[in-house]
Design an enzyme around this catalytic site. Structure first.
Site, PDB file in Angstrom:
ATOM      1  N   TYR A  31       0.944  -1.208  -0.117  1.00 43.26           N
ATOM      2  CA  TYR A  31      -0.018  -0.044   0.080  1.00 43.26           C
ATOM      3  C   TYR A  31       0.775   1.263  -0.058  1.00 43.26           C
ATOM      4  O   TYR A  31       2.098   1.159  -0.395  1.00 43.26           O
ATOM      5  CB  TYR A  31      -0.718  -0.148   1.300  1.00 43.26           C
ATOM      6  CG  TYR A  31      -1.915   0.813   1.300  1.00 43.26           C
ATOM      7  CD1 TYR A  31      -3.077   1.177   0.332  1.00 43.26           C
ATOM      8  CD2 TYR A  31      -2.288   1.492   2.484  1.00 43.26           C
ATOM      9  CE1 TYR A  31      -4.018   2.027   0.524  1.00 43.26           C
ATOM     10  CE2 TYR A  31      -3.234   2.479   2.758  1.00 43.26           C
ATOM     11  CZ  TYR A  31      -4.218   2.736   1.565  1.00 43.26           C
ATOM     12  OH  TYR A  31      -5.200   3.704   1.554  1.00 43.26           O
TER      13      TYR A  31
ATOM     14  N   ARG B   6      -6.622  10.558 -10.763  1.00 42.71           N
ATOM     15  CA  ARG B   6      -5.779  11.045  -9.559  1.00 42.71           C
ATOM     16  C   ARG B   6      -5.179  10.060  -8.630  1.00 42.71           C
ATOM     17  O   ARG B   6      -5.969   9.731  -7.591  1.00 42.71           O
ATOM     18  CB  ARG B   6      -6.660  12.217  -8.808  1.00 42.71           C
ATOM     19  CG  ARG B   6      -5.970  13.091  -8.024  1.00 42.71           C
ATOM     20  CD  ARG B   6      -5.469  12.722  -6.599  1.00 42.71           C
ATOM     21  NE  ARG B   6      -6.467  12.148  -5.595  1.00 42.71           N
ATOM     22  CZ  ARG B   6      -6.595  11.413  -4.693  1.00 42.71           C
ATOM     23  NH1 ARG B   6      -5.573  10.595  -4.628  1.00 42.71           N
ATOM     24  NH2 ARG B   6      -7.639  11.447  -3.824  1.00 42.71           N
TER      25      ARG B   6
ATOM     26  N   ASP C 211     -14.208   6.905  -1.151  1.00 42.69           N
ATOM     27  CA  ASP C 211     -13.222   6.909  -0.256  1.00 42.69           C
ATOM     28  C   ASP C 211     -12.618   7.919  -0.191  1.00 42.69           C
ATOM     29  O   ASP C 211     -12.030   8.358   1.358  1.00 42.69           O
ATOM     30  CB  ASP C 211     -12.142   5.492  -0.484  1.00 42.69           C
ATOM     31  CG  ASP C 211     -11.236   5.245   0.661  1.00 42.69           C
ATOM     32  OD1 ASP C 211     -11.532   5.334   1.936  1.00 42.69           O
ATOM     33  OD2 ASP C 211     -10.139   5.062   0.247  1.00 42.69           O
TER      34      ASP C 211
HETATM   35  N1  NAI Z   1      -4.597  10.225   4.116  1.00 44.03           N
HETATM   36  C1  NAI Z   1      -5.366   9.743   3.570  1.00 44.03           C
HETATM   37  O1  NAI Z   1      -5.965   8.885   3.855  1.00 44.03           O
HETATM   38  C2  NAI Z   1      -5.726  10.400   2.279  1.00 44.03           C
HETATM   39  C3  NAI Z   1      -4.739  11.384   1.678  1.00 44.03           C
HETATM   40  N2  NAI Z   1      -5.085  11.647   0.456  1.00 44.03           N
HETATM   41  C4  NAI Z   1      -4.145  12.546  -0.193  1.00 44.03           C
HETATM   42  O2  NAI Z   1      -4.555  13.865  -0.233  1.00 44.03           O
HETATM   43  C5  NAI Z   1      -3.873  14.555  -1.464  1.00 44.03           C
HETATM   44  C6  NAI Z   1      -4.937  15.453  -2.296  1.00 44.03           C
HETATM   45  O3  NAI Z   1      -5.976  14.402  -2.773  1.00 44.03           O
HETATM   46  P1  NAI Z   1      -7.244  14.947  -3.342  1.00 44.03           P
HETATM   47  O4  NAI Z   1      -7.903  16.138  -2.804  1.00 44.03           O
HETATM   48  O5  NAI Z   1      -8.250  14.161  -3.623  1.00 44.03           O
HETATM   49  O6  NAI Z   1      -6.631  15.652  -4.525  1.00 44.03           O
HETATM   50  P2  NAI Z   1      -7.012  16.879  -5.374  1.00 44.03           P
HETATM   51  O7  NAI Z   1      -6.390  16.954  -6.668  1.00 44.03           O
HETATM   52  O8  NAI Z   1      -8.780  16.837  -5.578  1.00 44.03           O
HETATM   53  O9  NAI Z   1      -6.602  18.338  -4.577  1.00 44.03           O
HETATM   54  C7  NAI Z   1      -5.521  18.670  -4.252  1.00 44.03           C
HETATM   55  C8  NAI Z   1      -5.550  20.238  -3.859  1.00 44.03           C
HETATM   56  O10 NAI Z   1      -4.248  20.688  -3.676  1.00 44.03           O
HETATM   57  C9  NAI Z   1      -4.322  21.924  -4.161  1.00 44.03           C
HETATM   58  N3  NAI Z   1      -2.706  22.339  -4.446  1.00 44.03           N
HETATM   59  C10 NAI Z   1      -2.030  22.090  -5.343  1.00 44.03           C
HETATM   60  N4  NAI Z   1      -0.887  22.775  -5.387  1.00 44.03           N
HETATM   61  C11 NAI Z   1      -1.006  23.515  -4.362  1.00 44.03           C
HETATM   62  C12 NAI Z   1      -0.084  24.470  -3.803  1.00 44.03           C
HETATM   63  N5  NAI Z   1       1.062  24.686  -4.503  1.00 44.03           N
HETATM   64  N6  NAI Z   1      -0.540  25.187  -2.840  1.00 44.03           N
HETATM   65  C13 NAI Z   1      -1.418  24.938  -2.447  1.00 44.03           C
HETATM   66  N7  NAI Z   1      -2.468  23.811  -2.701  1.00 44.03           N
HETATM   67  C14 NAI Z   1      -2.208  23.307  -3.607  1.00 44.03           C
HETATM   68  C15 NAI Z   1      -5.102  21.888  -5.286  1.00 44.03           C
HETATM   69  O11 NAI Z   1      -5.420  23.124  -5.849  1.00 44.03           O
HETATM   70  C16 NAI Z   1      -6.206  21.100  -4.781  1.00 44.03           C
HETATM   71  O12 NAI Z   1      -7.130  22.058  -4.115  1.00 44.03           O
HETATM   72  C17 NAI Z   1      -3.136  13.520  -2.271  1.00 44.03           C
HETATM   73  O13 NAI Z   1      -1.696  13.309  -1.954  1.00 44.03           O
HETATM   74  C18 NAI Z   1      -3.770  12.084  -1.474  1.00 44.03           C
HETATM   75  O14 NAI Z   1      -3.051  11.121  -1.710  1.00 44.03           O
HETATM   76  C19 NAI Z   1      -6.412  11.514  -0.381  1.00 44.03           C
HETATM   77  C20 NAI Z   1      -7.070  10.569   0.278  1.00 44.03           C
HETATM   78  C21 NAI Z   1      -6.872   9.902   1.583  1.00 44.03           C
HETATM   79  C1  PYR Z   2      -5.166   6.891   0.744  1.00 41.66           C
HETATM   80  C2  PYR Z   2      -5.750   7.499  -0.241  1.00 41.66           C
HETATM   81  O1  PYR Z   2      -6.753   7.052  -0.595  1.00 41.66           O
HETATM   82  C3  PYR Z   2      -5.165   8.345  -1.153  1.00 41.66           C
HETATM   83  O2  PYR Z   2      -4.050   8.794  -0.772  1.00 41.66           O
HETATM   84  O3  PYR Z   2      -5.985   8.543  -2.112  1.00 41.66           O
HETATM   85 MG    MG Z   3      -7.326   7.575  -2.430  1.00 40.57          MG
END
Ligand code: NAI
Ligand code: PYR
Ligand code: MG
Length: 581
Positions: free
Chosen positions: A89, A141, A251
């Site tokens: 993972y 993404r 998710d």
């Molecule tokens: N810890 C966890 O369980 C999870 C973590 N994530 C992580 O969160 C991150 C974002 O995922 P999503 O929201 O789905 O992606 P997304 O693409 O929808 O959102 C990314 C956001 O970051 C912003 N961004 C990009 N460059 C930037 C900068 N230089 N300064 C400020 N903001 C900036 C974008 O404008 C956007 O609002 C990914 O790395 C993903 O792996 C996502 C889901 C679960």
């Molecule tokens: C953990 C997860 O779902 C993500 O980073 O997109």
């Molecule tokens: Mg995810």
């Protein structure tokens, strides 16, 4: 009777099979003579793993093990969940997806392409198992790594392996599903090894039509199936469209929201600051950021704030700066709810300036910008708060807004920390500090299992929120005493039972459960029922497939229990097999 087709996946050649099973399967003589215990097998697996010099090679070895001896793979995983999860993972799955077209060796799920539309149901027929849950991505993404097209298949595969390891959903009841709707990743499209359609991503409208057909096809093919959407660039339209008509959830929006609320409830308690006095700066206003904030709003409301008070506790920054109503660009719909209108025409200069202005108690990172929480930012948070809440949640590790070590050092060990990808424990000030892992893997297995067991017609917001609350209560005394925000990952199966129970109870409260007899069970009885329902690789019948176990059980007049294999067989079929000694 013609010889049965041997299965390499379910352990027909497993070195733990006793001689009579080998005789029956006609594998006698085809494996080394020793009959091995799991301990010996595990020792060899772990040595082989240690011989692989890089994480991606370890990933490949584990993929091979899953494909050749599924129960042994899950035994190994469940015994070594903390060490092996980072290899199957995040973070390793990130590298696997980036390089999927280079490292591909065997199929592990279903791919559905744009040109297959109109025919999706027929293609699903090709999947040989009865499915209870699918994880579905369009690859647009993948973690924080951008659009990886069909290379994204590693994510459904990895998530579903965790469904099995953490919540005991049978491996053959899981379906990894990747949509091949084109990719905007030009380098991949031009790579000769890329295995998806070499066309730009279809339009949102075309994807919607495709998904309409798919949702119907999945549900017709496997009534009651739970459908988890994962790593879509824009997940909101599908979530809105399907959440009341299908048993589905997203998710990244909902699972992430829940897992962060789960840890956040504990962080607020540990911070000593009442909920009403918290202020949050979010770097990243995408699906995960907004999903997390929406559920924290729900938590704040439960803590006595009005919705308006709760909403105004958030300041979001995206790639264009502070999310405000007067910013001059057309805000994506999901950001409007949190957009500020009190900035008096001022705009964002830098994260540091915003922190000076807002004086937040909470800093969340869901931005995909590795290292964005630098020393200056972390020191500011430490100056403003006794126990700053610092959650760099982007994945994989290279995208994490800071490391655990950086957060600890620059806050003098005072931060309440959780990251999306794992970081090692460290010594600081004479104490061993352990980071929390705020990753949706703590909740999605229980959300899925709860929906499956209760046969929920839909996954309601109450079910999602219940997963968060249940998670927050799942820490044992020692974990609470040590100030942990999340339970030890090694207890994940027990944690998943608690989360599953919470999800089922919420389904019952909302009246979306179809197995209504579970309503009469006490919590203890329900926990026992959930555990009974969980696949346990250690109780698998000596590593043989269900089909063979059934044959053997019939042959021995028993009900398929492992002990049946070591007793002699008396019916003609088994004797015939024995004649092949
Ligand atoms: N810890 C966890 O369980 C999870 C973590 N994530 C992580 O969160 C991150 C974002 O995922 P999503 O929201 O789905 O992606 P997304 O693409 O929808 O959102 C990314 C956001 O970051 C912003 N961004 C990009 N460059 C930037 C900068 N230089 N300064 C400020 N903001 C900036 C974008 O404008 C956007 O609002 C990914 O790395 C993903 O792996 C996502 C889901 C679960
Ligand atoms: C953990 C997860 O779902 C993500 O980073 O997109
Ligand atoms: Mg995810």
């Amino acid at each position: 009777m013609p010889p049965r087709q041997l299965s390499t996946t379910s352990g027909d050649y497993c070195t733990s099979n006793p001689p009579d099973v080998r005789q029956y399967l006609r594998t006698y003589g085809l494996t080394p003579p020793a009959v091995e215990s799991f301990e010996v097998q595990a020792q060899r697996c772990l040595r082989l793993l240690a011989m692989k010099p890089t994480p991606i090679e370890k990933y490949q070895y584990l993929t091979h093990l899953r494909a050749t001896n599924v129960h042994l793979f899950y035994r190994l995983l469940s015994e070594n969940i903390k060490d092996l999860t980072p290899l199957i993972y995040t973070p390793t799955v990130g590298e696997a997806c980036v390089r999927w077209h280079e490292i591909f060796t065997q199929p592990e799920g279903v791919y559905l392409s744009w040109h297959d539309r109109g025919n999706l149901r027929n293609i699903l027929h090709n999947w040989p198992h009865k499915v209870e849950i699918t994880v579905l991505t369009d690859g647009s993404r993948i973690l924080g790594l951008g659009d990886l097209g069909v290379n994204g298949m590693g994510i459904p595969v990895g998530k579903l392996a965790l469904y099995t390891a953490c919540a005991g959903i049978r491996p053959d009841a899981t379906l990894p599903l990747t949509l091949d709707l084109g990719t905007n990743n030009q380098a991949l499209r031009e790579d000769p090894l890329y295995m998806g359609a070499r066309m730009p991503k279809v339009s949102a409208e075309e994807e919607r039509e495709f998904l309409d057909e798919l949702m119907e096809a999945l549900t017709e093919q496997w009534p009651g199936i739970v459908i988890q959407f994962e790593d879509f660039k824009n997940p909101f339209p599908a979530l809105e469209r399907y959440q009341n008509t299908y048993t589905m959830f997203n998710d990244d929006v909902q699972g992430t929201g829940a897992v962060i609320v789960g840890g956040f409830i504990n962080a607020v308690k540990a911070s000593g600051v009442p909920a009403k006095d918290h202020r949050a700066v979010f770097l990243g206003a995408g699906s995960a950021g907004v999903g997390v904030a929406k559920q924290i709003v729900e938590y704040f409301i439960k803590e006595g704030l009005t919705e308006e008070e709760a909403r105004r506790k958030f300041w979001f920054v995206d790639s264009h700066g502070l999310v405000t109503l007067d910013r001059g660009d057309k805000l994506a719909e999901h950001k409007v709810y949190f957009a500020r209108d009190d900035n008096n025409g001022r705009q964002y200069q830098s994260l540091a300036r915003l922190i000076d202005f807002v004086k937040p108690t909470i800093l969340m990172g869901l931005s995909t910008i590795g290292g964005a929480f630098n020393r200056d930012i972390l020191q500011k948070m430490a100056k403003l708060n006794d126990r700053p809440i610092i959650f760099p949640l982007s994945n994989p590790s290279s995208k994490s807004e800071c490391t655990f070590e950086e957060a600890v050092r620059h806050t003098e060990g005072r931060c309440l920390f959780a990251s999306g990808s794992p970081f090692p424990s460290m010594e600081f000030g004479g104490k061993l500090l352990t980071p929390g892992q705020g990753n949706n893997m703590y909740v999605f297995p229980g959300i899925g299992l709860g929906a499956i067991i209760s046969k929920a017609v839909s996954v309601t917001q109450d079910m999602i929120y219940a997963s968060a609350e249940s998670l927050s209560t799942s820490l044992n005394k020692q974990e609470v005493a040590d100030g942990w925000l999340y339970p030890d990952i090694r207890r994940i199966r027990d944690v998943s039972v608690i989360v599953t129970r919470g999800v089922i109870r919420a389904a019952q409260k909302n009246g979306v459960d179809r197995v209504t007899e579970l309503r009469n069970l006490s919590d203890a009885e329900l926990d026992a029922y959930i555990k009974e329902r969980m696949y346990d690789p250690f109780n698998e019948r000596e590593n043989v497939s269900d089909e063979v176990a059934q044959l053997l059980a019939t042959a021995s007049g028993m009900n398929g229990h492992a002990s049946g294999y070591t007793n002699g067989y008396t019916n003609g079929e088994v004797n015939t097999a024995a004649a092949h000694l």
